[in-house]
Design an enzyme around this catalytic site. Structure first.
Site, PDB file in Angstrom:
ATOM      1  N   LYS A  31       0.815  -1.227   0.000  1.00 46.62           N
ATOM      2  CA  LYS A  31       0.000   0.000   0.000  1.00 46.62           C
ATOM      3  C   LYS A  31       0.852   1.284   0.000  1.00 46.62           C
ATOM      4  CE  LYS A  31      -4.058  -2.032   2.285  1.00 46.62           C
ATOM      5  NZ  LYS A  31      -5.017  -1.882   3.416  1.00 46.62           N
ATOM      6  N   TYR A  55     -12.491  -1.821  -3.585  1.00 46.19           N
ATOM      7  CA  TYR A  55     -12.957  -1.921  -2.199  1.00 46.19           C
ATOM      8  C   TYR A  55     -14.486  -1.783  -2.096  1.00 46.19           C
ATOM      9  CZ  TYR A  55      -8.406  -2.065   0.191  1.00 46.19           C
ATOM     10  OH  TYR A  55      -7.178  -2.449   0.690  1.00 46.19           O
ATOM     11  N   PHE A  58     -15.282   4.316   7.023  1.00 45.05           N
ATOM     12  CA  PHE A  58     -13.911   4.636   6.622  1.00 45.05           C
ATOM     13  C   PHE A  58     -13.701   4.541   5.104  1.00 45.05           C
ATOM     14  CE2 PHE A  58     -14.065   0.163   8.020  1.00 45.05           C
ATOM     15  CZ  PHE A  58     -13.655  -0.492   6.865  1.00 45.05           C
ATOM     16  N   ARG A  62      -2.136 -14.125   4.888  1.00 51.57           N
ATOM     17  CA  ARG A  62      -2.850 -13.404   5.964  1.00 51.57           C
ATOM     18  C   ARG A  62      -2.043 -13.496   7.268  1.00 51.57           C
ATOM     19  NH1 ARG A  62      -7.042  -9.925   4.608  1.00 51.57           N
ATOM     20  NH2 ARG A  62      -7.106  -9.842   6.866  1.00 51.57           N
ATOM     21  N   THR A 109      -5.414  -6.660  10.980  1.00 46.17           N
ATOM     22  CA  THR A 109      -5.725  -5.385  10.310  1.00 46.17           C
ATOM     23  C   THR A 109      -5.196  -4.200  11.120  1.00 46.17           C
ATOM     24  OG1 THR A 109      -7.743  -6.425   9.472  1.00 46.17           O
ATOM     25  CG2 THR A 109      -7.610  -4.011   9.329  1.00 46.17           C
ATOM     26  N   ARG A 160       2.501  -6.105   9.372  1.00 45.45           N
ATOM     27  CA  ARG A 160       1.787  -4.959   9.959  1.00 45.45           C
ATOM     28  C   ARG A 160       2.361  -4.578  11.318  1.00 45.45           C
ATOM     29  NH1 ARG A 160      -4.200  -6.729   7.754  1.00 45.45           N
ATOM     30  NH2 ARG A 160      -4.267  -5.329   5.945  1.00 45.45           N
ATOM     31  N   ASN A 174      -2.042   0.527   6.764  1.00 45.81           N
ATOM     32  CA  ASN A 174      -1.527  -0.722   7.328  1.00 45.81           C
ATOM     33  C   ASN A 174      -0.709  -1.556   6.340  1.00 45.81           C
ATOM     34  OD1 ASN A 174      -3.604  -1.652   5.797  1.00 45.81           O
ATOM     35  ND2 ASN A 174      -4.778  -2.547   7.475  1.00 45.81           N
ATOM     36  N   HIS A 187      -2.395  -5.291   1.640  1.00 46.32           N
ATOM     37  CA  HIS A 187      -3.699  -5.943   1.449  1.00 46.32           C
ATOM     38  C   HIS A 187      -3.429  -7.387   1.063  1.00 46.32           C
ATOM     39  CE1 HIS A 187      -7.662  -6.974  -0.147  1.00 46.32           C
ATOM     40  NE2 HIS A 187      -6.984  -7.588  -1.108  1.00 46.32           N
ATOM     41  N   GLU A 247      -9.732 -10.723  -7.395  1.00 47.93           N
ATOM     42  CA  GLU A 247      -8.757  -9.634  -7.253  1.00 47.93           C
ATOM     43  C   GLU A 247      -7.582  -9.800  -8.220  1.00 47.93           C
ATOM     44  OE1 GLU A 247      -9.972  -8.769  -2.598  1.00 47.93           O
ATOM     45  OE2 GLU A 247      -7.988  -9.567  -3.017  1.00 47.93           O
TER      46      GLU A 247
HETATM   47  P1  DAT Z   1      -7.925  -6.404   5.914  1.00 49.98           P
HETATM   48  O1  DAT Z   1      -7.153  -5.426   5.075  1.00 49.98           O
HETATM   49  O2  DAT Z   1      -7.134  -6.906   7.073  1.00 49.98           O
HETATM   50  O3  DAT Z   1      -8.551  -7.523   5.099  1.00 49.98           O
HETATM   51  P2  DAT Z   1     -10.615  -5.252   6.084  1.00 49.98           P
HETATM   52  O4  DAT Z   1     -10.949  -6.041   4.848  1.00 49.98           O
HETATM   53  O5  DAT Z   1     -11.520  -5.409   7.260  1.00 49.98           O
HETATM   54  O6  DAT Z   1      -9.130  -5.584   6.588  1.00 49.98           O
HETATM   55  O7  DAT Z   1     -10.558  -3.712   5.738  1.00 49.98           O
HETATM   56  C1  DAT Z   1      -9.972  -3.265   4.530  1.00 49.98           C
HETATM   57  C2  DAT Z   1      -9.106  -2.062   4.827  1.00 49.98           C
HETATM   58  O8  DAT Z   1      -9.933  -0.989   5.281  1.00 49.98           O
HETATM   59  C3  DAT Z   1      -8.073  -2.247   5.956  1.00 49.98           C
HETATM   60  O9  DAT Z   1      -6.905  -2.899   5.515  1.00 49.98           O
HETATM   61  C4  DAT Z   1      -7.837  -0.845   6.372  1.00 49.98           C
HETATM   62  C5  DAT Z   1      -9.211  -0.202   6.230  1.00 49.98           C
HETATM   63  N1  DAT Z   1      -9.943  -0.238   7.505  1.00 49.98           N
HETATM   64  C6  DAT Z   1     -10.550  -1.302   8.076  1.00 49.98           C
HETATM   65  N2  DAT Z   1     -11.120  -0.982   9.250  1.00 49.98           N
HETATM   66  C7  DAT Z   1     -10.831   0.338   9.448  1.00 49.98           C
HETATM   67  C8  DAT Z   1     -11.131   1.268  10.490  1.00 49.98           C
HETATM   68  N3  DAT Z   1     -11.830   0.932  11.567  1.00 49.98           N
HETATM   69  N4  DAT Z   1     -10.677   2.551  10.328  1.00 49.98           N
HETATM   70  C9  DAT Z   1      -9.975   2.920   9.228  1.00 49.98           C
HETATM   71  N5  DAT Z   1      -9.671   2.088   8.212  1.00 49.98           N
HETATM   72  C10 DAT Z   1     -10.091   0.820   8.324  1.00 49.98           C
HETATM   73 MG    MG Z   2     -10.055  -7.524   3.712  1.00 48.79          MG
END
Ligand code: DAT
Ligand code: MG
Length: 140
Positions: free
Chosen positions: A11, A51, A59, A87, A93, A104, A114, A117, A128
């Site tokens: 990222k 996304y 967010f 993962r 996350t 991370r 973070n 992805h 994807e």
């Molecule tokens: P991951 O990337 O671990 O699969 P996710 O699919 O739940 O996590 O969310 C996608 C992305 O969205 C994550 O990498 C960062 C952002 N994100 C998730 N929860 C968030 C939050 N509470 N505040 C800000 N950004 C967030």
């Molecule tokens: Mg995800």
């Protein structure tokens, strides 16, 4: 188990800090092979489409703006159990909850910024990979 492929993004927070190689090394150390890789910069429409599953989350705006803020590196990783293994190497996350030694834990700046992805299931991995790579870019 047969070889599996998963999709990864390094990222903007990580490319900006010149961490592409350090993160790629983590994948390779975990036994994941980088079988496709390219550096691109997303448009807002592309980030929103990628996304889309998060479009109703609070967010979403912050996430999509962040993802277009700098170039990213998109990759296909291959290995035994690659989706789950990636993962694991990524960590939770929220970096505050990520295990020692994970990407991370070492590199993420916040839950939003973070560093990586990774696909979460075989269906999303296939979708994807197809979103970013053409068949010609995917050597068997
Ligand atoms: P991951 O990337 O671990 O699969 P996710 O699919 O739940 O996590 O969310 C996608 C992305 O969205 C994550 O990498 C960062 C952002 N994100 C998730 N929860 C968030 C939050 N509470 N505040 C800000 N950004 C967030
Ligand atoms: Mg995800």
């Amino acid at each position: 188990m047969a070889l599996e492929r998963t999709f990864s993004i390094i990222k903007p927070d990580a490319t900006k800090r010149n961490l592409t190689g350090a993160i790629a090394a983590k994948f390779e150390e975990a036994g994941l092979r980088i079988v496709a890789s390219k550096r691109i910069q997303l448009t807002l429409a592309q980030a929103q489409a990628f996304y889309g599953v998060h479009k109703d989350r609070p967010f979403f705006g912050e996430l999509t703006e962040f993802m277009i803020s700098e170039p990213i590196v998109v990759q296909v990783l291959e290995g035994e159990n690659a989706i789950a293994k990636n993962r694991e190497v990524m960590g939770a996350t929220n970096p505050a909850e990520a295990a020692e030694g994970t990407i991370r834990k070492e590199y993420a700046l916040s839950i939003g910024e973070n560093s990586v992805h990774g696909s979460d299931a075989p269906e999303t991995a296939a979708e994807e990979i197809a979103f970013f790579f053409s068949g010609l870019e995917l050597v068997g």
